[in-house]
Design an enzyme around this catalytic site. Sequence first.
Site, PDB file in Angstrom:
ATOM      1  N   HIS A  28      28.160  42.065 -47.667  1.00  0.00           N
ATOM      2  CA  HIS A  28      27.549  43.289 -47.154  1.00  0.00           C
ATOM      3  C   HIS A  28      28.061  44.582 -47.795  1.00  0.00           C
ATOM      4  O   HIS A  28      27.451  45.634 -47.660  1.00  0.00           O
ATOM      5  CB  HIS A  28      27.797  43.350 -45.641  1.00  0.00           C
ATOM      6  CG  HIS A  28      26.772  44.113 -44.875  1.00  0.00           C
ATOM      7  ND1 HIS A  28      26.065  45.165 -45.394  1.00  0.00           N
ATOM      8  CD2 HIS A  28      26.335  43.981 -43.601  1.00  0.00           C
ATOM      9  CE1 HIS A  28      25.237  45.646 -44.484  1.00  0.00           C
ATOM     10  NE2 HIS A  28      25.388  44.938 -43.389  1.00  0.00           N
ATOM     11  N   LYS A 106       4.078  43.230 -33.830  1.00  0.00           N
ATOM     12  CA  LYS A 106       4.097  44.659 -34.150  1.00  0.00           C
ATOM     13  C   LYS A 106       2.705  45.281 -34.097  1.00  0.00           C
ATOM     14  O   LYS A 106       2.571  46.467 -33.750  1.00  0.00           O
ATOM     15  CB  LYS A 106       4.721  44.883 -35.525  1.00  0.00           C
ATOM     16  CG  LYS A 106       3.963  44.258 -36.682  1.00  0.00           C
ATOM     17  CD  LYS A 106       4.681  44.503 -38.004  1.00  0.00           C
ATOM     18  CE  LYS A 106       3.922  43.879 -39.173  1.00  0.00           C
ATOM     19  NZ  LYS A 106       4.641  44.056 -40.453  1.00  0.00           N
ATOM     20  N   SER A 111      -0.802  49.297 -31.702  1.00  0.00           N
ATOM     21  CA  SER A 111      -2.100  49.656 -31.127  1.00  0.00           C
ATOM     22  C   SER A 111      -1.951  50.508 -29.874  1.00  0.00           C
ATOM     23  O   SER A 111      -2.878  51.219 -29.474  1.00  0.00           O
ATOM     24  CB  SER A 111      -2.907  48.384 -30.801  1.00  0.00           C
ATOM     25  OG  SER A 111      -2.345  47.694 -29.692  1.00  0.00           O
ATOM     26  N   SER A 115       6.291  52.855 -31.727  1.00  0.00           N
ATOM     27  CA  SER A 115       7.044  52.291 -32.838  1.00  0.00           C
ATOM     28  C   SER A 115       7.542  50.911 -32.424  1.00  0.00           C
ATOM     29  O   SER A 115       8.195  50.773 -31.380  1.00  0.00           O
ATOM     30  CB  SER A 115       8.243  53.184 -33.173  1.00  0.00           C
ATOM     31  OG  SER A 115       9.255  52.454 -33.828  1.00  0.00           O
ATOM     32  N   ASP A 117       9.997  49.131 -33.543  1.00  0.00           N
ATOM     33  CA  ASP A 117      11.453  49.116 -33.428  1.00  0.00           C
ATOM     34  C   ASP A 117      11.904  49.790 -32.146  1.00  0.00           C
ATOM     35  O   ASP A 117      12.749  49.256 -31.410  1.00  0.00           O
ATOM     36  CB  ASP A 117      12.085  49.812 -34.635  1.00  0.00           C
ATOM     37  CG  ASP A 117      13.606  49.869 -34.526  1.00  0.00           C
ATOM     38  OD1 ASP A 117      14.218  48.796 -34.384  1.00  0.00           O
ATOM     39  OD2 ASP A 117      14.171  50.972 -34.579  1.00  0.00           O
ATOM     40  N   TYR A 139      24.413  50.094 -30.378  1.00  0.00           N
ATOM     41  CA  TYR A 139      24.374  50.466 -31.796  1.00  0.00           C
ATOM     42  C   TYR A 139      23.143  49.882 -32.475  1.00  0.00           C
ATOM     43  O   TYR A 139      22.824  48.701 -32.290  1.00  0.00           O
ATOM     44  CB  TYR A 139      25.630  49.941 -32.497  1.00  0.00           C
ATOM     45  CG  TYR A 139      25.634  50.106 -34.002  1.00  0.00           C
ATOM     46  CD1 TYR A 139      26.190  51.230 -34.599  1.00  0.00           C
ATOM     47  CD2 TYR A 139      25.090  49.125 -34.838  1.00  0.00           C
ATOM     48  CE1 TYR A 139      26.213  51.381 -35.977  1.00  0.00           C
ATOM     49  CE2 TYR A 139      25.099  49.276 -36.220  1.00  0.00           C
ATOM     50  CZ  TYR A 139      25.660  50.399 -36.783  1.00  0.00           C
ATOM     51  OH  TYR A 139      25.673  50.544 -38.153  1.00  0.00           O
ATOM     52  N   SER A 141      21.657  50.121 -36.566  1.00  0.00           N
ATOM     53  CA  SER A 141      21.912  50.646 -37.898  1.00  0.00           C
ATOM     54  C   SER A 141      20.698  51.413 -38.414  1.00  0.00           C
ATOM     55  O   SER A 141      19.581  50.901 -38.421  1.00  0.00           O
ATOM     56  CB  SER A 141      22.238  49.488 -38.852  1.00  0.00           C
ATOM     57  OG  SER A 141      22.428  49.964 -40.160  1.00  0.00           O
ATOM     58  N   GLN A 242      17.504  45.985 -37.613  1.00  0.00           N
ATOM     59  CA  GLN A 242      16.211  45.385 -37.937  1.00  0.00           C
ATOM     60  C   GLN A 242      15.902  45.642 -39.406  1.00  0.00           C
ATOM     61  O   GLN A 242      16.184  46.719 -39.919  1.00  0.00           O
ATOM     62  CB  GLN A 242      15.094  45.914 -37.035  1.00  0.00           C
ATOM     63  CG  GLN A 242      14.792  47.405 -37.181  1.00  0.00           C
ATOM     64  CD  GLN A 242      13.665  47.712 -38.126  1.00  0.00           C
ATOM     65  OE1 GLN A 242      12.889  46.833 -38.475  1.00  0.00           O
ATOM     66  NE2 GLN A 242      13.567  48.966 -38.550  1.00  0.00           N
TER      67      GLN A 242
END
Length: 248
Positions: A28, A106, A111, A115, A117, A139, A141, A242
Amino acid sequence: HAGANRWHDKTLQIFVAESGECGMTYEHSPAEGPPLMILTDHILGYIGGTVRNGSNLPAIKYNPVQQLEFVLNDALQLAISKAKENLDSLVNEVDMHVLHFKHFGKNEIKSLGFSPDSFIQTAIQLAFYRLQKEPGAHYESGGTRQFIHGRTEVIRSCSIESVEFAKAVTQSEGTSSDKFVLMKRAIQAHNSYAKLAVAGLGVDRHLQGMKQIGVENAIEPHDLFSDVGYVKSSQMRISTSQVAGSSA
């Protein structure tokens, strides 16, 4: 041993298991997930015939690979054995459960004007409140790749609006229409903060930088950093991220 065939000085490794399944091992440090998702989409698209071979740049030429002969003494053998034990201990501490949600996706969320997310983050807040009977620091990211050397900023998914929504649902307060309005406010609050965070206007990295500057220069830390509210809000009880991709 599972840890003996991974080279963690490499950012990316593609592996094929004996079962025929293949995947990636990703270290990472150099980057967040989106570049890897772009690569994954390209590989799967190329295999599926929907993506052409990029710009057809010539392959980079390397010297032929050479087998490395490691000379191990007793101390190194002992260190390797201990590393295996430590890795196994870490693996045994991990519990993983995959939920493949198939009821809607999604497109249905979009629709409704939400959002995806922010919708999911609000749902996670509600689930946590149902389980723990209190809100928790949460949290997510947020990428700051639009800036030179930008990495991440914290999107704080727990908000006044998300708590009001969770309380209304768990305590059965108000009508369905009232709860929908509160849900909408919570989703919008998350979406607004997410936009601020990725634009470099979040609070966590700024405060983290100030705190680190003080430590490096032996400056007495500000009272803020020992404040009960700050300390509690810094202990994330939920950690999420995500990564959007066409093949995900």
